[in-house]
Write a protein that holds these residues in place. Structure first.
Motif, short mmCIF file in Angstrom:
data_model
loop_
_atom_site.label_atom_id
_atom_site.label_comp_id
_atom_site.label_asym_id
_atom_site.label_seq_id
_atom_site.Cartn_x
_atom_site.Cartn_y
_atom_site.Cartn_z
N SER A 8 -8.58 31.06 -13.81
CA SER A 8 -7.65 32.07 -13.32
C SER A 8 -7.46 31.90 -11.82
N ARG A 28 -5.24 40.57 -11.98
CA ARG A 28 -6.37 40.37 -12.90
C ARG A 28 -6.09 41.04 -14.25
N GLU A 45 -12.75 32.51 -11.96
CA GLU A 45 -11.63 33.15 -11.28
C GLU A 45 -11.63 32.70 -9.83
#
Length: 224
Positions: A8, A28, A45
């Motif tokens: 991500s 998110r 992430e």
């Protein structure tokens, strides 16, 4: 429905937004909603504080490196969080990294399709100009053509070897930080490093089979 491994990438434009979380939580949430359901793994992430006008973003470079290492796809909340530059999006494709935007999942194929049409049009125009130039040269009596069955020259073979070496060095460089971290954690033997890479689901440089000690040795010889 999401399938596979993902990295991500979340980006905000100012340090204030990054410190406050303003904008990050919405991104998110968008990524989480996209990944909801299916069989997927969010490996990491990566957050970056940088303007979208710049393409030299270190955190994005790191996210792409992780994607290459893990054979993962880059997932972003909104397409404009990645870049508004179509040429930069094409660079992602050339780097072999798949990406998807949560707000427009079809953009992955749509963007590449549009760029491919443009590139094809440019190739056709270049081809047409080349053919016209060759026809004009032939009309002037210029001798065209050559030995199409000639063997590869030493120079061409050398360039091929250099290209393969560059690719191997690039893959090894991607793995440098991961392997160094494992070594710092006490994994110093090639066999233990191989087992650790397999346990993390990191593909081999060729993408086939599992890590063996000899493969780790080859990577170490390249990264020093």
């Amino acid at each position: 429905m999401a399938q596979g491994k993902f990295i991500s990438y979340l980006r905000v434009s100012t340090a204030k937004q990054g410190a406050s979380g303003l904008g990050l939580e919405a991104q998110r949430k968008a990524v989480e909603d996209y990944l909801n359901g299916g069989q997927w793994t969010l490996i990491e992430e990566v957050i970056e504080v940088e303007s979208g006008k710049r393409s030299d973003r270190p955190k994005l470079t790191e996210a792409l490196r992780l994607c290459r290492i893990h054979g993962a796809s880059l997932v972003i909340a909104k397409l404009d969080r990645l870049s508004r530059d179509a040429a930069f999006l094409m660079k992602l494709q050339n780097d072999g990294v798949k990406f998807v935007a949560a707000d427009m999942p079809e953009a992955n194929h749509m963007v590449v399709g549009i760029l491919a049409v443009v590139a094809q049009a440019e190739r056709e125009m270049i081809s047409a100009r080349t053919k016209a130039a060759l026809a004009a040269a032939k009309a002037r009596g210029v001798k065209l053509g050559g030995d199409r069955g000639a063997a590869l020259s030493d120079e061409v073979r050398a360039k091929g070897r250099a290209h393969r070496t560059a690719q191997a060095n690039a893959k090894a460089a991607d793995l440098r930080e991961t392997i160094k971290a494992l070594e710092a954690g006490g994994l110093t033997s090639l066999s233990r490093l191989a087992r650790a890479l397999n346990a993390r689901g990191i593909p081999t440089p060729s993408g086939r089979g599992s890590w063996q000690a000899v493969q780790v040795g080859r990577v170490l010889s390249r990264i020093g």
